[in-house]
Design a protein around this motif. Structure first.
Motif, short mmCIF file in Angstrom:
data_model
loop_
_atom_site.label_atom_id
_atom_site.label_comp_id
_atom_site.label_asym_id
_atom_site.label_seq_id
_atom_site.Cartn_x
_atom_site.Cartn_y
_atom_site.Cartn_z
N LEU A 114 1.01 -1.20 0.01
CA LEU A 114 0.03 -0.08 -0.05
C LEU A 114 0.79 1.33 0.06
O LEU A 114 0.46 2.35 -0.34
CB LEU A 114 -1.07 -0.10 1.22
CG LEU A 114 -2.10 -1.22 1.18
CD1 LEU A 114 -2.75 -1.08 2.49
CD2 LEU A 114 -2.89 -1.05 -0.13
N VAL A 117 2.42 3.07 -5.51
CA VAL A 117 1.22 3.43 -6.23
C VAL A 117 1.27 2.37 -7.32
O VAL A 117 1.91 2.09 -8.10
CB VAL A 117 1.53 4.94 -7.20
CG1 VAL A 117 0.41 5.11 -7.95
CG2 VAL A 117 1.66 6.00 -6.13
N ARG A 120 -4.28 -0.25 -11.33
CA ARG A 120 -5.50 -1.24 -11.44
C ARG A 120 -5.85 -1.53 -12.76
O ARG A 120 -5.92 -0.55 -13.79
CB ARG A 120 -6.96 -0.84 -10.69
CG ARG A 120 -6.55 -0.87 -9.30
CD ARG A 120 -7.74 -0.25 -8.37
NE ARG A 120 -7.18 -0.17 -6.95
CZ ARG A 120 -7.62 0.57 -6.23
NH1 ARG A 120 -8.89 1.24 -6.43
NH2 ARG A 120 -7.13 0.82 -4.89
N LYS A 125 -11.46 -1.00 -12.49
CA LYS A 125 -11.74 0.25 -12.57
C LYS A 125 -13.51 0.67 -12.93
O LYS A 125 -13.95 1.05 -12.23
CB LYS A 125 -10.82 1.06 -13.49
CG LYS A 125 -9.58 1.38 -13.04
CD LYS A 125 -8.69 2.07 -13.82
CE LYS A 125 -7.40 2.26 -13.59
NZ LYS A 125 -6.42 2.98 -14.57
N THR A 128 -15.71 -0.90 -10.32
CA THR A 128 -15.70 0.22 -9.17
C THR A 128 -16.84 1.38 -9.60
O THR A 128 -17.50 1.77 -8.83
CB THR A 128 -14.43 0.72 -8.73
OG1 THR A 128 -13.59 -0.08 -8.42
CG2 THR A 128 -14.59 1.89 -7.62
N SER A 228 -12.04 -1.41 -3.65
CA SER A 228 -11.48 -0.21 -3.69
C SER A 228 -11.55 0.75 -2.52
O SER A 228 -10.61 1.41 -2.21
CB SER A 228 -11.97 0.35 -5.08
OG SER A 228 -11.66 -0.41 -6.34
N TYR A 229 -13.03 0.65 -1.76
CA TYR A 229 -12.91 1.49 -0.97
C TYR A 229 -12.06 1.17 0.28
O TYR A 229 -11.43 2.11 0.98
CB TYR A 229 -14.64 1.51 -0.48
CG TYR A 229 -14.92 2.25 0.87
CD1 TYR A 229 -14.77 3.54 1.10
CD2 TYR A 229 -15.20 1.39 1.82
CE1 TYR A 229 -14.92 4.12 2.19
CE2 TYR A 229 -15.45 2.02 3.25
CZ TYR A 229 -15.41 3.28 3.14
OH TYR A 229 -15.71 4.06 4.46
N ILE A 231 -9.31 -0.49 0.18
CA ILE A 231 -7.80 -0.26 0.04
C ILE A 231 -7.44 1.20 -0.10
O ILE A 231 -6.41 1.56 0.48
CB ILE A 231 -7.61 -0.95 -1.44
CG1 ILE A 231 -7.66 -2.40 -1.39
CG2 ILE A 231 -6.07 -0.31 -1.97
CD1 ILE A 231 -7.71 -3.05 -2.67
N ASP A 232 -8.40 2.04 -0.74
CA ASP A 232 -8.23 3.48 -0.72
C ASP A 232 -8.30 4.27 0.33
O ASP A 232 -7.75 5.32 0.84
CB ASP A 232 -8.87 4.01 -1.80
CG ASP A 232 -8.36 3.53 -3.37
OD1 ASP A 232 -7.38 2.86 -3.32
OD2 ASP A 232 -9.43 3.41 -4.29
N THR A 233 -9.21 3.64 1.36
CA THR A 233 -9.75 4.73 2.32
C THR A 233 -9.68 3.91 3.59
O THR A 233 -8.83 4.57 4.71
CB THR A 233 -11.25 4.90 2.28
OG1 THR A 233 -11.56 5.54 0.80
CG2 THR A 233 -11.77 5.99 3.50
N LYS A 236 -5.67 2.41 3.97
CA LYS A 236 -4.68 2.93 3.12
C LYS A 236 -3.28 3.08 3.82
O LYS A 236 -2.34 3.43 3.36
CB LYS A 236 -5.17 4.21 2.41
CG LYS A 236 -5.48 5.27 3.63
CD LYS A 236 -5.92 6.70 2.76
CE LYS A 236 -6.47 7.64 4.30
NZ LYS A 236 -5.21 8.06 4.59
#
Length: 290
Positions: A114, A117, A120, A125, A128, A228-229, A231-233, A236
């Motif tokens: 994580l 960068v 995906r 994508k 999502t 995605s949520y 991993i990204d939020t 993270k």
């Protein structure tokens, strides 16, 4: 681990040096073999960061000698994947070489670093984006029953004729004991549960232990949107996100569709090894240090 003690014959060891506990080895017995505890996803010999190589060698030798003298002929060792260690700990991998241990199995974990960068795939994508377009909502839940009964158990039975490793009662018990480490995230479409995942969280890793969605997953993009949520939020700031294994047939095969989905998020391979060691070979460790 006592919640499933009826399934395993306990054989765990505590290792002391001058009356001070220096290591633990969770194990269970099967005949004249002991195995890194089958009630644990990961495990092996556990010790602190202050334990140096020569001490690990001495500890493992003492374990093998004790087992050999106890008429245990074989030790099955499950090596902890590197991403779960808080400090470098490849001592056991080296000792496997010296002990002429047999590599019995090697599993493939799909892991995202994580701190990097990671690109995906177009499919992930688009999935999502479908989730956003369909107005999906992710909620963290304290109860596991909805996900377990309406999605996870149903899908595992239909696809693989099997059940989750943990029953609903067991996972609820574990979550009550480790509320910060076992977390349930569900996806809702128009207030209807359509997907979810159970996360096992450690200091450095968020691991998707169970993942399941209903038959609308591809249309709604629910699992792509959910992960995605996460991993990204949500996770993270962790070092790694671990999707777990895609292996079948005791590690000899890989579910290519499952692997493709995980790698679409940018996950790449980390392995976990399983060894068998003849306990009477402990004397091979005597000549290592010069």
């Amino acid at each position: 681990m006592e919640y499933h003690s009826d399934r395993f014959k306990e054989a765990s060891l505590l290792i002391f040096r001058n009356d001070k506990l220096v290591a633990v080895f969770p194990m269970n017995a099967v005949g004249n073999t002991v195995i890194s505890h089958q009630g644990l996803t990961y495990g092996g010999l556990l010790f602190g960061t202050n334990v140096k190589f020569n001490h690990v060698l001495a500890i493992f030798r003492a374990v093998l000698k004790h087992l050999s003298e106890s008429k245990i002929t074989t030790l099955g060792l499950k090596v902890l994947p590197d991403i779960y260690a808080s400090f470098p700990n490849d001592e056991l991998k080296y000792l496997m070489f010296i002990l002429q241990a047999k590599l019995e199995r090697r599993d493939v974990l799909s892991v995202i670093p994580l701190s990097e960068v990671v690109k995906r795939s177009k499919d992930r994508k688009e999935g999502t984006k479908r989730g956003v377009k369909n107005g999906l909502v992710v909620k963290e839940e304290t109860q596991m029953e909805g996900f377990w009964k309406s999605l996870l158990e149903v899908n595992l039975q239909q696809k693989y004729k099997t059940k989750p490793v943990h029953s609903l009662e067991e996972i609820q018990l574990l979550k009550s004991r480790f509320p910060k480490n076992i977390r349930q995230f569900n996806v809702y479409y128009k207030n209807r549960l359509v997907a979810g995942t159970t996360i096992f969280e450690t200091e450095h890793v968020a691991h998707s232990q169970y993942i399941s969605g209903n038959n609308e997953n591809n249309t709604l993009g629910s699992l792509d949107f959910l992960h995605s949520y996460l991993i990204d939020t949500v996770f993270k700031d962790k070092k790694y996100f671990d999707f777990g294994i895609s292996n079948e047939n005791a590690g000899k095969n890989i579910n290519s569709g499952l692997l493709y989905w995980k790698e679409g998020f940018g996950a790449r391979t980390v392995t976990q090894d399983f060894y068998s060691i003849q306990t009477n070979k402990y004397t091979l460790l005597d000549a290592v240090l010069l």
